[in-house]
Design a protein around this motif. Structure first.
Motif, PDB file in Angstrom:
ATOM      1  N   TYR A 170      36.716  46.847  36.629  1.00 34.28           N
ATOM      2  CA  TYR A 170      36.507  45.472  37.125  1.00 34.28           C
ATOM      3  C   TYR A 170      35.324  45.395  38.076  1.00 34.28           C
ATOM      4  O   TYR A 170      34.685  44.362  38.200  1.00 34.28           O
ATOM      5  CB  TYR A 170      37.797  44.814  37.639  1.00 34.28           C
ATOM      6  N   ARG A 171      34.999  46.525  38.722  1.00 34.09           N
ATOM      7  CA  ARG A 171      33.796  46.524  39.579  1.00 34.09           C
ATOM      8  C   ARG A 171      32.534  46.375  38.726  1.00 34.09           C
ATOM      9  O   ARG A 171      31.601  45.670  39.085  1.00 34.09           O
ATOM     10  CB  ARG A 171      33.727  47.812  40.402  1.00 34.09           C
ATOM     11  N   LYS A 172      32.540  47.047  37.561  1.00 31.68           N
ATOM     12  CA  LYS A 172      31.382  46.898  36.666  1.00 31.68           C
ATOM     13  C   LYS A 172      31.253  45.433  36.221  1.00 31.68           C
ATOM     14  O   LYS A 172      30.153  44.878  36.173  1.00 31.68           O
ATOM     15  CB  LYS A 172      31.529  47.810  35.439  1.00 31.68           C
ATOM     16  N   LEU A 173      32.400  44.830  35.927  1.00 27.95           N
ATOM     17  CA  LEU A 173      32.381  43.424  35.497  1.00 27.95           C
ATOM     18  C   LEU A 173      31.813  42.532  36.612  1.00 27.95           C
ATOM     19  O   LEU A 173      30.944  41.682  36.363  1.00 27.95           O
ATOM     20  CB  LEU A 173      33.798  42.982  35.124  1.00 27.95           C
ATOM     21  N   LEU A 174      32.270  42.728  37.842  1.00 31.59           N
ATOM     22  CA  LEU A 174      31.751  41.934  38.955  1.00 31.59           C
ATOM     23  C   LEU A 174      30.250  42.157  39.101  1.00 31.59           C
ATOM     24  O   LEU A 174      29.490  41.226  39.374  1.00 31.59           O
ATOM     25  CB  LEU A 174      32.477  42.285  40.261  1.00 31.59           C
ATOM     26  N   LYS A 181      39.165  32.288  35.303  1.00 37.88           N
ATOM     27  CA  LYS A 181      37.787  32.572  35.715  1.00 37.88           C
ATOM     28  C   LYS A 181      37.721  33.963  36.327  1.00 37.88           C
ATOM     29  O   LYS A 181      38.719  34.441  36.882  1.00 37.88           O
ATOM     30  CB  LYS A 181      37.341  31.560  36.764  1.00 37.88           C
ATOM     31  N   ILE A 182      36.555  34.583  36.266  1.00 34.66           N
ATOM     32  CA  ILE A 182      36.379  35.862  36.952  1.00 34.66           C
ATOM     33  C   ILE A 182      36.036  35.561  38.415  1.00 34.66           C
ATOM     34  O   ILE A 182      35.045  34.881  38.700  1.00 34.66           O
ATOM     35  CB  ILE A 182      35.277  36.716  36.293  1.00 34.66           C
ATOM     36  N   ALA A 183      36.898  36.063  39.311  1.00 38.55           N
ATOM     37  CA  ALA A 183      36.738  35.796  40.739  1.00 38.55           C
ATOM     38  C   ALA A 183      35.450  36.434  41.256  1.00 38.55           C
ATOM     39  O   ALA A 183      34.858  37.304  40.608  1.00 38.55           O
ATOM     40  CB  ALA A 183      37.941  36.356  41.491  1.00 38.55           C
ATOM     41  N   LEU A 184      35.032  35.991  42.443  1.00 39.39           N
ATOM     42  CA  LEU A 184      33.822  36.576  43.044  1.00 39.39           C
ATOM     43  C   LEU A 184      34.119  37.949  43.644  1.00 39.39           C
ATOM     44  O   LEU A 184      33.251  38.805  43.733  1.00 39.39           O
ATOM     45  CB  LEU A 184      33.274  35.633  44.122  1.00 39.39           C
ATOM     46  N   GLU A 185      35.385  38.130  44.056  1.00 37.35           N
ATOM     47  CA  GLU A 185      35.788  39.442  44.579  1.00 37.35           C
ATOM     48  C   GLU A 185      37.259  39.683  44.268  1.00 37.35           C
ATOM     49  O   GLU A 185      38.006  38.722  44.049  1.00 37.35           O
ATOM     50  CB  GLU A 185      35.543  39.506  46.089  1.00 37.35           C
ATOM     51  N   PRO A 186      37.672  40.960  44.233  1.00 36.94           N
ATOM     52  CA  PRO A 186      39.070  41.250  43.896  1.00 36.94           C
ATOM     53  C   PRO A 186      40.026  40.788  44.978  1.00 36.94           C
ATOM     54  O   PRO A 186      39.683  40.815  46.161  1.00 36.94           O
ATOM     55  CB  PRO A 186      39.098  42.783  43.770  1.00 36.94           C
ATOM     56  N   GLY A 221      50.284  43.774  39.448  1.00 39.98           N
ATOM     57  CA  GLY A 221      49.742  43.830  38.095  1.00 39.98           C
ATOM     58  C   GLY A 221      48.968  45.095  37.830  1.00 39.98           C
ATOM     59  O   GLY A 221      49.208  46.142  38.423  1.00 39.98           O
ATOM     60  N   PHE A 222      47.972  45.005  36.948  1.00 40.00           N
ATOM     61  CA  PHE A 222      47.205  46.175  36.521  1.00 40.00           C
ATOM     62  C   PHE A 222      45.880  45.692  35.923  1.00 40.00           C
ATOM     63  O   PHE A 222      45.613  44.492  35.842  1.00 40.00           O
ATOM     64  CB  PHE A 222      47.998  46.998  35.487  1.00 40.00           C
ATOM     65  N   GLY A 223      45.069  46.656  35.512  1.00 39.38           N
ATOM     66  CA  GLY A 223      43.826  46.330  34.795  1.00 39.38           C
ATOM     67  C   GLY A 223      42.915  45.409  35.602  1.00 39.38           C
ATOM     68  O   GLY A 223      42.609  45.655  36.774  1.00 39.38           O
ATOM     69  N   TYR A 224      42.530  44.312  34.988  1.00 37.51           N
ATOM     70  CA  TYR A 224      41.590  43.362  35.590  1.00 37.51           C
ATOM     71  C   TYR A 224      42.297  42.282  36.419  1.00 37.51           C
ATOM     72  O   TYR A 224      41.672  41.293  36.807  1.00 37.51           O
ATOM     73  CB  TYR A 224      40.752  42.699  34.492  1.00 37.51           C
ATOM     74  N   ASP A 225      43.589  42.451  36.659  1.00 34.29           N
ATOM     75  CA  ASP A 225      44.354  41.400  37.345  1.00 34.29           C
ATOM     76  C   ASP A 225      43.756  40.975  38.693  1.00 34.29           C
ATOM     77  O   ASP A 225      43.768  39.782  39.012  1.00 34.29           O
ATOM     78  CB  ASP A 225      45.819  41.823  37.512  1.00 34.29           C
ATOM     79  N   PRO A 226      43.213  41.891  39.522  1.00 33.98           N
ATOM     80  CA  PRO A 226      42.676  41.439  40.816  1.00 33.98           C
ATOM     81  C   PRO A 226      41.463  40.510  40.694  1.00 33.98           C
ATOM     82  O   PRO A 226      41.141  39.807  41.653  1.00 33.98           O
ATOM     83  CB  PRO A 226      42.265  42.746  41.516  1.00 33.98           C
ATOM     84  N   VAL A 227      40.791  40.496  39.549  1.00 34.83           N
ATOM     85  CA  VAL A 227      39.602  39.633  39.425  1.00 34.83           C
ATOM     86  C   VAL A 227      39.796  38.475  38.441  1.00 34.83           C
ATOM     87  O   VAL A 227      38.874  37.712  38.191  1.00 34.83           O
ATOM     88  CB  VAL A 227      38.328  40.442  39.031  1.00 34.83           C
ATOM     89  N   ALA A 240      46.780  39.272  40.257  1.00 28.04           N
ATOM     90  CA  ALA A 240      47.294  40.327  41.132  1.00 28.04           C
ATOM     91  C   ALA A 240      47.970  39.758  42.378  1.00 28.04           C
ATOM     92  O   ALA A 240      48.594  40.496  43.127  1.00 28.04           O
ATOM     93  CB  ALA A 240      46.175  41.281  41.524  1.00 28.04           C
ATOM     94  N   GLU A 241      47.860  38.439  42.574  1.00 28.82           N
ATOM     95  CA  GLU A 241      48.575  37.785  43.681  1.00 28.82           C
ATOM     96  C   GLU A 241      49.871  37.133  43.187  1.00 28.82           C
ATOM     97  O   GLU A 241      50.544  36.452  43.946  1.00 28.82           O
ATOM     98  CB  GLU A 241      47.683  36.729  44.331  1.00 28.82           C
TER      99      GLU A 241
END
Ligand code: IMP
Length: 200
Positions: free
Chosen positions: A101-105, A144-149, A154-160, A171-172
């Motif tokens: 997810y960092r690469k995605l951001l 939407k893809i968030a600006l930050e996690p 959850g798991f995977g890309y859930d924080p973003v 992830a919230e």
């Protein structure tokens, strides 16, 4: 009780799947507790579509174990990246979920909020080795893809992955909240009907 093999080793997916299918008269197995399979048995995901991969996984594992088998393949489609990473979401970057997810951001750096639209898509395949029948269904989840996690669940890309209506990332959310709105939750509610009508 009839056994249903959930063809995943994902520690995040299995509880989501079981919590949604709970109440059906199945004993739920996952790949880590099936003695018919070597502990390192892995199925590749060679297809160019989520549906192709879900079908291949369900058929190979169903044939190998003899159990009614449910397999799922999911992907994240980001509009600003022309739908990437899509079917390659799990292999988008080496390392951990966080690395991916960092690469995605990073790829979306400078892309404004209104252009960060994305969706998760999940395809579920159910294979019955007794009659060689396969059924599939799909669930789609827009966000939407968030600006930050943000968030720890959850798991995977859930924080973003940001849910605009609920105003928070996956992830919230609790697992129950996420299942109500997610690609997997939607596909699983269709799966439940398919299981009731065809396999019970
Ligand atoms: P696969 O279906 O296990 O191949 O997963 C594809 C990729 O999407 C993996 O990187 C997963 O971590 C990610 N993914 C699938 N479902 C979810 C989800 O519900 N939330 C966050 N990431 C997910």
């Amino acid at each position: 009780m009839k056994k249903l093999l959930i063809a995943t080793r994902s520690k995040g997916k299995f509880p989501e799947i079981v919590s949604e299918l709970n109440g059906l008269p199945f004993e739920f197995l996952n790949l880590n507790n099936v003695s018919e399979l070597p502990s390192n048995f892995e199925v590749e995901e060679p297809a160019a579509t989520l549906e192709g991969n879900a079908i291949i996984k369900a058929m190979i594992l169903g044939k190998k174990t003899g159990f009614l088998t449910l397999a799922e393949d999911a992907g994240l489609e980001v509009d600003a990246l022309d739908g990437r990473p899509g079917v390659y979401t799990a292999r988008y970057a080496p390392g951990t979920d966080k690395d991916r997810y960092r690469k995605l951001l990073g790829e979306l750096q400078g892309v404004p909020e209104e252009k960060r639209t994305a969706r998760f898509r999940a395809v579920i395949a159910i294979y019955n080795p007794e009659n060689d029948k396969i059924r599939t269904c799909e669930g789609i989840y827009d966000g939407k893809i968030a600006l930050e996690p943000k968030g720890e669940n959850g798991f995977g890309y859930d924080p973003v992955f940001y849910n605009v209506e609920l105003g928070k990332t996956n992830a919230e959310m609790t697992m129950e909240e996420k299942n109500k709105v997610s690609h997997r939750g939607k596909a699983l509610r269709k799966t439940k009907e398919i299981l009731k009508q065809n396999f019970l």
